[in-house]
Write a protein that holds these residues in place. Structure first.
Motif, PDB file in Angstrom:
ATOM      1  N   GLU A 429       0.833  -1.206   0.000  1.00  8.07           N
ATOM      2  CA  GLU A 429       0.000   0.000   0.000  1.00  8.07           C
ATOM      3  C   GLU A 429       0.866   1.253   0.000  1.00  8.07           C
ATOM      4  N   ASN A 430       1.954   1.250   0.767  1.00  7.94           N
ATOM      5  CA  ASN A 430       2.863   2.401   0.768  1.00  7.94           C
ATOM      6  C   ASN A 430       3.449   2.628  -0.623  1.00  7.94           C
ATOM      7  N   ALA A 431       3.829   1.525  -1.299  1.00 10.99           N
ATOM      8  CA  ALA A 431       4.386   1.654  -2.646  1.00 10.99           C
ATOM      9  C   ALA A 431       3.368   2.305  -3.588  1.00 10.99           C
ATOM     10  N   ILE A 432       2.094   1.930  -3.438  1.00  8.52           N
ATOM     11  CA  ILE A 432       1.039   2.524  -4.272  1.00  8.52           C
ATOM     12  C   ILE A 432       0.855   4.006  -3.935  1.00  8.52           C
ATOM     13  N   ASN A 484       0.929  11.789   1.271  1.00  4.33           N
ATOM     14  CA  ASN A 484      -0.109  11.028   1.982  1.00  4.33           C
ATOM     15  C   ASN A 484      -0.510  11.809   3.231  1.00  4.33           C
ATOM     16  N   ALA A 485      -1.577  12.572   3.128  1.00  5.58           N
ATOM     17  CA  ALA A 485      -1.984  13.455   4.230  1.00  5.58           C
ATOM     18  C   ALA A 485      -2.407  12.689   5.474  1.00  5.58           C
ATOM     19  N   HIS A 486      -2.763  11.403   5.320  1.00  3.47           N
ATOM     20  CA  HIS A 486      -3.240  10.619   6.457  1.00  3.47           C
ATOM     21  C   HIS A 486      -2.146   9.748   7.081  1.00  3.47           C
ATOM     22  N   SER A 487      -0.896   9.960   6.697  1.00  2.00           N
ATOM     23  CA  SER A 487       0.193   9.133   7.219  1.00  2.00           C
ATOM     24  C   SER A 487       0.359   9.315   8.727  1.00  2.00           C
ATOM     25  N   THR A 488       0.399   8.192   9.452  1.00  2.00           N
ATOM     26  CA  THR A 488       0.641   8.247  10.902  1.00  2.00           C
ATOM     27  C   THR A 488       2.113   8.065  11.234  1.00  2.00           C
TER      28      THR A 488
END
Length: 526
Positions: A429-432, A484-488
Motif C-alpha cells: 500500500e505504501n508503494a502505491i 499522503n496526508a493521512h500518514s501516521t
C-alpha cells in the motif's frame, strides 16, 4: 642503539600493559557479551606477544631470547583468530562468517604446533637496532599470509558494517576500525626484520596508541562504561606496580611486605570495582526509568492528539453521510445514495484502520503480545494481499507485478494475520501511495534457508535522512504528508516489530529523492 632499545622496550612494555588492563576492563564491564569475551582473549594474545617481544629484546643470550621468541609467536598466532572473532561478534555477523572461523581454528593450531620448530623460526639474531629478532624459516611465509589475510578480511567486514551502520553504532565501529589500522600497522612492521628486510619497526609506537583510541571512544561515545573501566585500569596498574616491586627487589623483607600489600590491594581493589560497578548499574537503571517515563509522557501526548484527530475525522465523515440521507438529498436516486454510502463506509474503514494502527504503536505491550505461530504459505498470503490492493493500483494507472517461482515452496512459521495485514499490506500500500506513476514490482525468492521479499517502486524515493527515521515510532519523511496526508508514521514501525518477532529483518534502499525505493523483508523459511 641504546636510544632505539629504550624506545622499543618502552613501546612493547606499555602496549602489553595497556592491553591487559583494556581487556580486563571491558570483560568485567559485561562478561556475557560475545564481543567483550573476544576482546579479552584478543588482548591477552596481544599482551603475550608484546611481553614476549619485550623479553626477547632484553635477554642476555640467544638461548633465552629464543624461548621468548616462542612465547611472542604463541601470542602472534592467536591474534588474528581472536581479532576475527571480535569483529564478527561486534558486527553481529558470526552466523555469516562461521565457516571462515572454523577454517582458521585448525590453521592456528597447526602454527602453534610448529612454533618451536626451526622450520618456523630458524634462530634469533641481532638485526638492525634490535638486540635479537626472529629469522624466518620456510614455514614463516605461510604464517605471514595467514596473519595478514585474516586481519584484512576482518577489516573488510568492519568497513562494510561501518558503511551500513548509523548513529552511535557507526561512530563506535569507525573508532574500532581506525584504532585497528593503527595497531596492526605498528605491530606489522616487525615482519620486515624477520624476513631480513632492513626496515626497523619505528612505527611500533602506533601499537601503543591502539588502546588509547579505544579509550577516547569510551569517553566520547560510551563504547564501554567509563567509570568502571577507569577504576579497573587504576586498580590493575597498582597491582602490576606492586608485582614488579616484588620481582625487582633484592631485599627479602621488602618482598614480603610488598607481597602482603599486594594481597590486601587485590582484596580491596576487587571490592572497590564491585562497588563502582554496582553504583553504575543503579545509575543506569535510574536513567533508563527516567527516559522511559519521558517517552511515555511524550507518547501519551502524541496518542491523544492522533486519536482525537482520527476520531473527529471519522465522525465528521459519517455525520455528513447521515445528514445527506436525512435531508432527502438522494430521494429518487438510490444508486447515487449507495455510491455515497460505499464511499463513506470505505473512508470509515480507513479511519478505523489508522486508529487501530496508532493504538497498536503506542501499546506498551507491543512486541510481547501473543502470536498465533502456525506454518503457512507466505506466497499465498502475498498473492491475496496483492489482489486485494490491485484496484488501488489500477485507480492510479500503476502497473503492479508479482514475481515468484511457481515451483518453489515459500512456507514460514508465523502469525499469518499479522504478517499479511501489518507487513505485506503496509509495504505494498505504501508503494502505491508514494508512486505517482510507473510500476511496482513485488518479488519473492528463497536462498540459504531464507525467504526474501522485495517491494520495488518507481516513486518519490527516500533521502538518507528520511531512511534513518523510517522504521521508528511516528517516523515519517519530511515531505511524507504532502504525498499522503493521512500518514501516521507508525506503519513501518509496526512492520519492523512484527518481522523481528518472527526472527527476520526489514530494511529499505533508495538512491535518493525521485529515484524510487525498494523495501526488503527477510524471514527464515520453514
Amino acid at each position: 642503539m641504546l636510544l632505539f632499545l629504550d624506545y622499543y622496550n618502552l613501546s612493547l612494555f606499555l602496549g602489553g600493559l595497556v592491553a591487559i588492563l583494556s581487556g580486563a576492563a571491558v570483560y568485567f564491564s559485561n562478561h556475557r557479551k560475545p564481543e567483550n569475551i573476544a576482546w579479552m582473549f584478543l588482548n591477552i594474545s596481544t599482551a603475550v606477544w608484546s611481553f614476549g617481544y619485550f623479553g626477547m629484546l632484553t635477554r642476555g643470550n640467544a638461548h633465552d631470547a629464543l624461548i621468548s621468541n616462542w612465547i611472542l609467536h604463541a601470542g602472534a598466532i592467536l591474534i588474528p583468530i581472536f581479532y576475527f572473532a571480535f569483529v564478527i561478534a561486534l558486527t553481529k555477523t558470526a552466523s555469516k562468517h562461521r565457516e571462515v572461523f572454523y577454517l582458521l581454528v585448525p590453521t592456528a593450531v597447526y602454527f602453534l604446533l610448529v612454533n618451536t620448530s626451526s622450520d618456523f623460526v630458524r634462530m634469533v639474531l641481532p638485526k638492525g637496532p634490535l638486540a635479537f629478532a626472529p629469522d624466518a624459516g620456510p614455514l614463516y611465509i605461510y604464517f605471514t599470509v595467514y596473519f595478514f589475510a585474516t586481519v584484512i578480511y576482518a577489516l573488510t567486514i568492519l568497513a562494510e558494517n561501518v558503511r551500513r551502520a548509523i548513529g552511535q553504532d557507526a561512530l563506535r565501529l569507525k573508532y574500532v576500525l581506525f584504532s585497528s589500522l593503527f595497531g596492526f600497522t605498528g605491530g606489522g612492521f616487525v615482519f620486515f626484520l624477520t624476513f631480513n628486510v632492513q626496515i626497523a619497526p619505528y612505527p611500533i609506537i602506533l601499537f601503543t596508541f591502539y588502546p588509547m583510541i579505544i579509550a577516547y571512544a569510551m569517553l566520547r561515545h560510551k563504547l564501554f562504561d567509563v567509570k568502571v573501566a577507569a577504576t579497573e585500569i587504576l586498580t590493575g596498574a597498582i597491582w602490576i606496580a606492586l608485582l614488579f616491586r616484588i620481582l625487582l627487589s633484592d631485599n627479602p623483607n621488602e618482598q614480603i611486605m610488598s607481597g602482603v600489600l599486594l594481597f590486601l590491594m587485590i582484596i580491596f581493589g576487587t571490592l572497590l570495582i564491585r562497588s563502582v560497578y554496582k553504583e553504575v548499574k543503579q545509575r543506569e537503571q535510574i536513567q533508563k526509568l527516567a527516559e522511559e517515563l519521558a517517552l511515555a509522557n511524550k507518547g501519551q501526548e502524541e496518542l491523544i492528539h492522533t486519536v482525537s484527530h482520527e476520531v473527529k475525522g471519522g465522525l465528521a465523515q459519517a455525520g455528513a453521510a447521515f445528514a445527506a440521507i436525512i435531508e432527502d438529498d438522494y430521494i429518487g436516486n438510490p444508486e447515487a445514495m449507495k455510491s455515497m454510502l460505499r464511499e463513506a463506509l470505505r473512508g470509515n474503514k480507513e479511519e478505523v484502520a489508522r486508529l487501530e494502527q496508532t493504538l497498536m504503536a503506542f501499546n506498551p505491550r507491543l512486541g510481547t503480545e501473543a502470536y498465533d505461530m502456525q506454518e503457512f504459505d507466505f506466497k499465498e498470503a502475498l498473492l491475496e494481499t496483492t489482489a486485494h490492493l490491485k484496484p488501488e493500483a489500477d485507480a492510479k494507472h500503476l502497473a503492479l507485478e508479482v514475481r515468484a517461482d511457481e515451483t518453489e515452496k515459500f512456507f514460514i512459521k508465523g502469525d499469518r494475520a499479522k504478517i499479511a495485514s501489518r507487513v505485506l499490506h503496509n509495504l505494498i500500500e505504501n508503494a502505491i501511495l508514494y508512486t505517482p506513476s510507473g510500476t511496482i514490482t513485488v518479488s519473492l525468492s528463497k536462498k540459504d534457508g531464507k525467504i526474501l521479499l522485495e517491494v520495488k517502486d518507481s516513486g518519490v524515493g527516500i533521502t538518507p535522512e528520511d531512511n534513518a527515521a523510517l522504521f521508528t515510532k511516528g517516523g515519517r519523511g519530511k515531505d511524507a504528508m504532502k504525498v499522503n496526508a493521512h500518514s501516521t508514521g507508525n506503519g513501518l514501525y509496526l512492520a519492523k516489530v512484527i518481522v523481528e518477532k518472527h526472527g527476520g529483518k526489514i530494511w529499505a534502499e533508495s538512491e535518493g529523492a525521485g529515484k524510487g525505493a525498494t523495501f526488503f523483508v527477510e524471514l527464515p523459511a520453514k
